[in-house]
Each structure stands twice: as C-alpha cells, then as structure tokens.
Design an enzyme around this catalytic site. Structure first.
Site, mmCIF file in Angstrom:
data_model
loop_
_atom_site.group_PDB
_atom_site.id
_atom_site.type_symbol
_atom_site.label_atom_id
_atom_site.label_comp_id
_atom_site.label_asym_id
_atom_site.label_seq_id
_atom_site.Cartn_x
_atom_site.Cartn_y
_atom_site.Cartn_z
ATOM 1 N N HIS A 128 -2.013 3.249 -24.131
ATOM 2 C CA HIS A 128 -1.694 3.036 -25.664
ATOM 3 C C HIS A 128 -3.165 2.405 -26.420
ATOM 4 C CE1 HIS A 128 2.148 4.803 -25.908
ATOM 5 N NE2 HIS A 128 3.084 3.758 -24.995
ATOM 6 N N ASP A 165 4.516 9.173 -19.187
ATOM 7 C CA ASP A 165 5.297 8.065 -19.170
ATOM 8 C C ASP A 165 6.382 8.316 -20.626
ATOM 9 O OD1 ASP A 165 4.402 5.238 -19.487
ATOM 10 O OD2 ASP A 165 5.431 5.703 -21.581
ATOM 11 N N HIS A 167 6.661 7.683 -23.468
ATOM 12 C CA HIS A 167 5.978 6.948 -24.765
ATOM 13 C C HIS A 167 4.497 8.408 -24.829
ATOM 14 C CE1 HIS A 167 8.053 3.226 -24.307
ATOM 15 N NE2 HIS A 167 8.431 3.768 -25.177
ATOM 16 N N ASP A 253 9.382 5.261 -16.917
ATOM 17 C CA ASP A 253 10.230 4.896 -18.545
ATOM 18 C C ASP A 253 10.920 6.281 -18.621
ATOM 19 O OD1 ASP A 253 8.381 5.475 -20.370
ATOM 20 O OD2 ASP A 253 7.412 3.917 -20.397
#
Ligand SMILES: [Zn+2]
Ligand SMILES: [Zn+2]
Length: 359
Positions: A128, A165, A167, A253
């Site tokens: 990120h 991931d 995200h 995740d």
C-alpha cells in the site's frame, strides 16, 4: 530441476511493529521460521539467509527524499501517525522498515546470482505504500523498490508482480501505472472496503496500458471460485509476458478466518497458488521466483499458510508428515454463491486485457 529456496529472515523484522493492540504483528514471521525449523525443512535445498537493512539510496529508487526524511523524523519521535491513522509512527520504525526492504534486496541478489532459485521474505509485501506516503500498515513499498533494484542492477526489463493479498495492491499499481511492468492483483472489492481501488477498468496508462490487471472479488469468494479466476487470468498472461523474474506478494488475509477481509480461502488455495506460480517460474522465468509476505491478521493461520507455501515451493518434504498434514484446513462444504459474478468479471477482464497482449 528445482534449485535452492531461501528463507530470508532477521530478528530485526520484529521491530516493524505498531504496538500490542495493532492488527499487524511481525511475530508471525518468526513463528513461521520456527515452524519450518521444527518440521526440519532446512537442508541443502532450503536455507536460511539473514539480510542487512536497505540503505537510503535503495529507498530513493522509489520514495521521495522528503518522505524518507519525514519517516526518519517521526521514527525518532515515536509518536503520531505516518498516514491518516492506520500506520503509527513507533520508535525505530524507520530502521525496521529498512530491514524489511533489505530482505527483498538480499532475496533478489541471491536469485540473480544463481545462489538460489526461489526466495521468500515474509516481512516484505508492503504493497500500500506510495512514493511519498505511508498507507495501510506499509511504510516503504519493498515490492516497488526491489523491482527498481532489479532493473538498475540486473538490467531486467520484464518483471511480473502477482499480488494475492486480500486487499488491492494499490501502491505498487500507482508507482508503475504508466510502465509495462505486469501487475496482477486479486482482492476483495466492494463498497467501503480498503483501499477502494482495484476495479477491472484500472488497466494502466500510456506504455503501462494493459499491464495493470485487477481481479476484484466479492465477499465470501472461496477456493473454487478464486482458483477459477486465478487460473483463467494469471498463467495465460505470464506465459505471454515471459517475465525474467516472478514476484509474488503472498499476503494471506484472504483466508476465511482472517479478521479484516472477508474472503473465504483455505490452505488449499495457498498450496495450489504456490505450486502454480512455482511451475510458471520454472517454465517461463528460469526458475526465478521471489516471494514476499503481506497481510494476514490471524497469526496461527498466517504461519500455516506461509509454511505450506514454503514447503510446496522448496519441494522439501517435512520429516514429520503428520504434523505437516495437520496444518491444512478441512474442506469447506458450503455452497459458494460468488461463482457466477466472478465469471462475469473474468470475462469482462479478458475482453479488455487479452487483446492488448494479443492473447
Ligand atoms: Zn523450484
Ligand atoms: Zn491485506
């Protein structure tokens, strides 16, 4: 023909922490190392390497001087936030973030110098982080830095980044949005879900057009649907692009027991993804396969998923097979209602992306 696989780990990683109540807990990296040792994985085919921290010069491959100075200053103070409230400025976070990046650089050197074929840095994957700001627990974008490092020091031109991931890998996408670095991200996508980007229509700009590939997934997406989307998109693009190295952000995740995401993968997906990526690396990229960590907020699950991945990629069979088999989740029998929606997404994506690669 599988070569050596490196586990790149330093106890310095444990300083990349935001406090006892924060979801991000680097102890998961040490526990993975410990479990691999317990399973007696390390031998001539799987080796531990300890990295040195990255230098400021390395950070400057991606990040602005102003941002690096800001992180240094905040790290000395040890108070406040590096972003708008997700990423606390704990004391020593600058040095710790440099150790995370250093893991990727050592992994890259080991692979490029032929010492190993594959390498895993469990502390990496901080996807990120942007050029000039921290975001979502990520201080420096180690994936982007190692990509620049490979371009600069090894003259690589075709680098593929596959991000699994839960995200969206928004920082990595933004940094390379105008460049023909292939970035494929599978992630949950929906109203209000962090970071809010990663729709199918984000395909890159200019020379980067067609090189940002996003597979947005609905809440509850399970193994069957996820692997369908993965297999439809990832291998054809990798085979066409022919990367000189495969980078895999291996955040876990998207696991069904993760508290932050809401996708429904089991260990089965993580085993399949790692074996597919490993095969692709040997088939297409001379075996060069660099794996980094990422999200994962249920520590026990992270340790299981990363251990299964590392065992799969290294090809070393654990001596205690029963203990290894116990790491796998039971199969989820529930019906997955997301398949039809994901099929539509995949077809839409193929129509947009595949012609740009003449597939
Ligand atoms: Zn191999
Ligand atoms: Zn994540």
């Amino acid at each position: 023909m599988s070569g050596v696989t490196a586990f790149v780990y330093s106890d310095d990683y444990l300083n990349y922490q935001f406090g006892p109540t924060h979801p991000f807990q680097p102890i998961r990296e040490k526990y993975t190392f410990d479990l691999l040792k317990d399973l007696e994985i390390f031998d001539e085919k799987a080796k531990h390497y300890k990295p040195d921290p990255a230098s400021e010069e390395d950070l400057l491959l991606v990040h602005s001087k102003d941002y690096i100075e800001f992180v240094k200053k905040m790290s000395e103070k040890g108070r406040g936030y590096l972003d708008y409230g997700d990423t606390p400025a704990t004391k020593g976070i600058y040095e710790a973030a440099c150790s995370v990046v250093g893991g990727n650089l050592l992994a890259a050197d080991l692979i490029m110098n032929g010492k190993v074929s594959h390498a895993f840095n469990p502390a990496g994957g901080l996807h990120h982080a942007k050029r000039d700001r921290a975001a979502g627990f990520c201080v420096f974008n180690d994936i982007a830095i190692v990509t620049r490092y490979l371009q600069k020091n090894y003259n690589l031109e075709r680098i593929a980044i596959v991000d699994i991931d839960g995200h969206h890998g928004d920082g990595t996408q933004q940094i390379f949005y105008n460049e023909p670095i292939l970035k494929i991200s599978l992630h949950k996508y929906g109203f209000g879900f962090y970071p809010g980007t990663g729709d199918v229509i984000e395909i890159g700009d200019g020379p980067g057009r067609g090189y940002s590939v996003n597979i947005p997934l609905p809440e509850g997406t399970s193994d069957k649907t996820y692997l369908y989307a993965f297999n439809e998109i990832v291998p054809p693009l990798i085979k066409k692009y022919k990367p000189e190295i495969l980078i895999n952000q291996f955040g876990v995740d998207a696991h069904y027991q993760d508290p932050l995401v809401g996708l429904s993968l089991t260990t089965k997906s993580y085993e399949k993804i790692s074996s597919t990526m490993h095969e692709l690396a040997h088939e297409i990229s001379g075996g060069r396969y660099l794996i980094v960590g990422g999200g994962g907020y249920n520590i026990k699950n992270v340790v299981r998923c990363w251990t299964i991945m590392f065992v799969t990629v290294s090809g070393v069979r654990p001596k205690n097979t029963q203990r290894y088999e116990e790491l796998f989740d039971p199969e989820i029998k529930e019906e997955d209602r997301t398949l039809e929606k994901v099929k539509e997404t995949v077809e839409r994506l193929k129509k947009m992306i595949f012609p740009l690669h003449k597939i």
